[in-house]
Design a protein around this motif. Structure first.
Motif, PDB file in Angstrom:
ATOM      1  N   GLN A  26       0.818  -1.206   0.000  1.00  0.00           N
ATOM      2  CA  GLN A  26       0.000   0.000   0.000  1.00  0.00           C
ATOM      3  C   GLN A  26       0.852   1.257   0.000  1.00  0.00           C
ATOM      4  O   GLN A  26       0.493   2.262  -0.599  1.00  0.00           O
ATOM      5  CB  GLN A  26      -0.951   0.001   1.189  1.00  0.00           C
ATOM      6  CG  GLN A  26      -2.062   1.032   1.083  1.00  0.00           C
ATOM      7  CD  GLN A  26      -3.276   0.662   1.904  1.00  0.00           C
ATOM      8  OE1 GLN A  26      -3.628  -0.503   2.032  1.00  0.00           O
ATOM      9  NE2 GLN A  26      -3.922   1.650   2.480  1.00  0.00           N
ATOM     10  N   ARG A  35      -5.842  -5.153   3.731  1.00  0.00           N
ATOM     11  CA  ARG A  35      -6.918  -6.104   4.009  1.00  0.00           C
ATOM     12  C   ARG A  35      -6.793  -7.358   3.165  1.00  0.00           C
ATOM     13  O   ARG A  35      -6.936  -8.477   3.669  1.00  0.00           O
ATOM     14  CB  ARG A  35      -8.276  -5.439   3.769  1.00  0.00           C
ATOM     15  CG  ARG A  35      -8.622  -4.358   4.774  1.00  0.00           C
ATOM     16  CD  ARG A  35      -9.993  -3.788   4.521  1.00  0.00           C
ATOM     17  NE  ARG A  35     -10.072  -3.138   3.210  1.00  0.00           N
ATOM     18  CZ  ARG A  35     -11.160  -2.566   2.730  1.00  0.00           C
ATOM     19  NH1 ARG A  35     -12.280  -2.599   3.420  1.00  0.00           N
ATOM     20  NH2 ARG A  35     -11.159  -1.966   1.556  1.00  0.00           N
ATOM     21  N   PRO A 136      -8.000  -1.546   9.341  1.00  0.00           N
ATOM     22  CA  PRO A 136      -7.897  -0.352   8.476  1.00  0.00           C
ATOM     23  C   PRO A 136      -8.235   0.950   9.194  1.00  0.00           C
ATOM     24  O   PRO A 136      -7.619   1.985   8.927  1.00  0.00           O
ATOM     25  CB  PRO A 136      -8.906  -0.650   7.357  1.00  0.00           C
ATOM     26  CG  PRO A 136      -9.004  -2.137   7.313  1.00  0.00           C
ATOM     27  CD  PRO A 136      -8.872  -2.575   8.736  1.00  0.00           C
ATOM     28  N   LYS A 140      -5.770   4.069   9.794  1.00  0.00           N
ATOM     29  CA  LYS A 140      -6.190   5.403   9.375  1.00  0.00           C
ATOM     30  C   LYS A 140      -6.053   6.410  10.505  1.00  0.00           C
ATOM     31  O   LYS A 140      -5.738   7.577  10.279  1.00  0.00           O
ATOM     32  CB  LYS A 140      -7.643   5.350   8.892  1.00  0.00           C
ATOM     33  CG  LYS A 140      -8.138   6.653   8.291  1.00  0.00           C
ATOM     34  CD  LYS A 140      -9.527   6.496   7.719  1.00  0.00           C
ATOM     35  CE  LYS A 140     -10.003   7.796   7.079  1.00  0.00           C
ATOM     36  NZ  LYS A 140     -11.353   7.661   6.484  1.00  0.00           N
TER      37      LYS A 140
END
Length: 237
Positions: A26, A35, A136, A140
């Motif tokens: 990512q 994920r 996630p 974040k």
């Protein structure tokens, strides 16, 4: 109990390694994200655990039987179903990977339950839900800025004979002029294609990597404010 503890440790380690791989991908803006990689790692570990312990459970009844033969066919065959939910939107922009991984994982959980490994299946389901829905949000909230970005496709029609370099500079450095409290360079152009139209105008197709905090409407109005921009189209990838 010892076997269950060992399975839990293996599944946790698999999730951790999948997390590491996902962060690396990512950060480099690759299709395989956090994920997806965690889902694949957990599911692969789960099916491997079943393969190891199924022989000990069933071989005594019939030494010549292979209880995992059908399960192996299910795992490979389910890939065709997962491929049906993967969409390629152009370039490296791919959607549906997590859904495809979860389809494949669901088959692994079904095999596990069918083999009688209920505790392992329960642990895997809890970890999968945690990996897809909780991790996630944690990343974040506390993760680096590079992980909290997504891509959008932008198509711009410019007036004829206008210097396009100025447009590119304005798009990438718009924070310096509009939002001085933020760092410049938050929006990064990943790919770009420039094409001349028949009437002398230019069309710019680009993929922008932008922070999750930015709305698509912000991008649209920021670009529309640039001089000599005739039309703008923004699409979420």
């Amino acid at each position: 109990m010892q076997m269950h503890s060992e399975a839990l440790i293996k599944l946790l380690i698999a999730m951790l390694f999948g997390l590491f791989i996902g962060i690396d991908r990512q950060l480099k803006q690759k299709p395989l994200g956090i994920r997806t990689s965690m889902v694949i790692s957990i599911a692969s570990c789960l099916v491997t655990i079943v393969s190891i312990h199924a022989y000990d459970k069933f071989a005594g009844q019939n030494p010549n039987m292979d209880p995992m033969r059908l399960a192996a066919q299910i795992v490979s065959g389910i890939g065709f179903l997962g491929a049906g939910v993967i969409l390629r939107r152009g370039g490296d922009a791919i959607s549906g990977l997590t859904s495809a991984a979860l389809i494949w994982t669901a088959s692994g959980i079904g095999i596990t339950v069918g083999s009688g490994f209920y505790v392992e299946a329960s642990i895997a389901v809890v970890l999968l839900m945690f990996a897809v829905n909780v991790v996630p949000h944690l990343i974040k909230a506390i993760g680096p800025e590079g992980l909290n970005k997504h891509e959008v496709s932008v198509r711009i029609i410019m007036e004829a004979n206008f210097v396009l370099t100025e447009v590119i500079r304005n798009i990438e450095n718009r924070h310096e002029s509009h939002k001085k409290n933020k760092k410049s360079g938050d929006r990064i152009i990943r790919r770009m294609k420039i094409k001349d139209l028949d009437d002398g105008r230019q069309m710019i197709d680009m993929v922008l990597s932008i922070p999750d905090r930015d709305y698509m409407t912000e991008i649209y109005y920021d670009i529309k404010r640039i001089d000599h921009v005739m039309s703008c189209e923004v699409e979420q990838l």
